[in-house]
Design an enzyme around this catalytic site. Structure first.
Site, PDB file in Angstrom:
ATOM      1  N   HIS A 116      -4.406 -30.295  59.852  1.00 11.37           N
ATOM      2  CA  HIS A 116      -5.212 -29.926  61.017  1.00 11.37           C
ATOM      3  C   HIS A 116      -5.016 -28.465  61.395  1.00 11.37           C
ATOM      4  CE1 HIS A 116      -4.770 -34.421  62.291  1.00 11.37           C
ATOM      5  NE2 HIS A 116      -5.625 -34.270  61.306  1.00 11.37           N
ATOM      6  N   ASP A 146     -10.326 -37.843  59.005  1.00 14.52           N
ATOM      7  CA  ASP A 146      -9.929 -37.269  60.288  1.00 14.52           C
ATOM      8  C   ASP A 146     -11.184 -36.994  61.098  1.00 14.52           C
ATOM      9  OD1 ASP A 146      -7.090 -37.039  60.190  1.00 14.52           O
ATOM     10  OD2 ASP A 146      -7.334 -35.476  58.693  1.00 14.52           O
ATOM     11  N   SER A 158     -26.100 -20.920  66.013  1.00 13.29           N
ATOM     12  CA  SER A 158     -25.483 -22.251  66.130  1.00 13.29           C
ATOM     13  C   SER A 158     -25.707 -23.098  64.880  1.00 13.29           C
ATOM     14  CB  SER A 158     -25.985 -22.978  67.378  1.00 13.29           C
ATOM     15  OG  SER A 158     -27.372 -23.196  67.305  1.00 13.29           O
TER      16      SER A 158
END
Length: 154
Positions: A86, A52, A69
């Site tokens: 998902h 995916d 980050s």
């Protein structure tokens, strides 16, 4: 079964781990004189059988803590070989960030590559209870994706 003209059995072959299930069902149907159909559903694939690809959008209004980050990227990379739906992935990412940061507001939106022409773009959001951000979360949820993208404009 004597009350019916015909009785037929249907088994769905969906890639189950125990093929014995199908074999036993076939034998029982044969013993009972029932016509048995096996429908191959392997086209659905298993959760981890196909890769995916997604773009994950994360927006948040911090309270006291922020996430670096690089740390966030490493965390997101941990999902590379993770087999799950998902929606579960996006919900877990959202809940993990809420537990870690205790933000005022957070939203996570996963834009996954469509499969078979079907796009699944799960959305998670959170607003801190008892603040104006709780209302913002509800408003954003209701207005989220009112005008979804088309598959051909990604």
């Amino acid at each position: 079964m004597q009350h019916y003209e015909t009785v037929e059995a249907v088994t769905f072959a969906y890639g189950q781990r125990h093929h014995l299930e199908i074999q036993i069902t076939r034998e029982i149907a044969k013993e009972q004189g029932i016509r048995h159909h096996i429908l191959d559903m392997s086209l659905l694939g298993q959760i981890t059988a196909q890769p995916d690809f997604a773009t994950i959008h994360i927006s948040y209004i911090p309270d006291k803590l922020c996430v670096e980050s690089k740390s966030l990227k490493l965390y997101l990379f941990s999902y590379r070989n993770h087999g799950d739906f998902h929606e579960n992935c996006i919900n877990t990412i959202g809940k993990d960030l809420v537990n870690l940061l205790d933000p005022r507001y957070l939203e996570v939106w996963g834009k996954f590559t469509p499969r078979g022409g079907i796009s699944i773009d799960p959305y998670y959001n959170y607003g801190k209870q008892g603040t104006k951000y709780e209302g913002l979360a509800e408003q954003r949820l209701f207005q989220h994706d009112l005008y979804p993208e088309k598959i051909d404009n990604r």
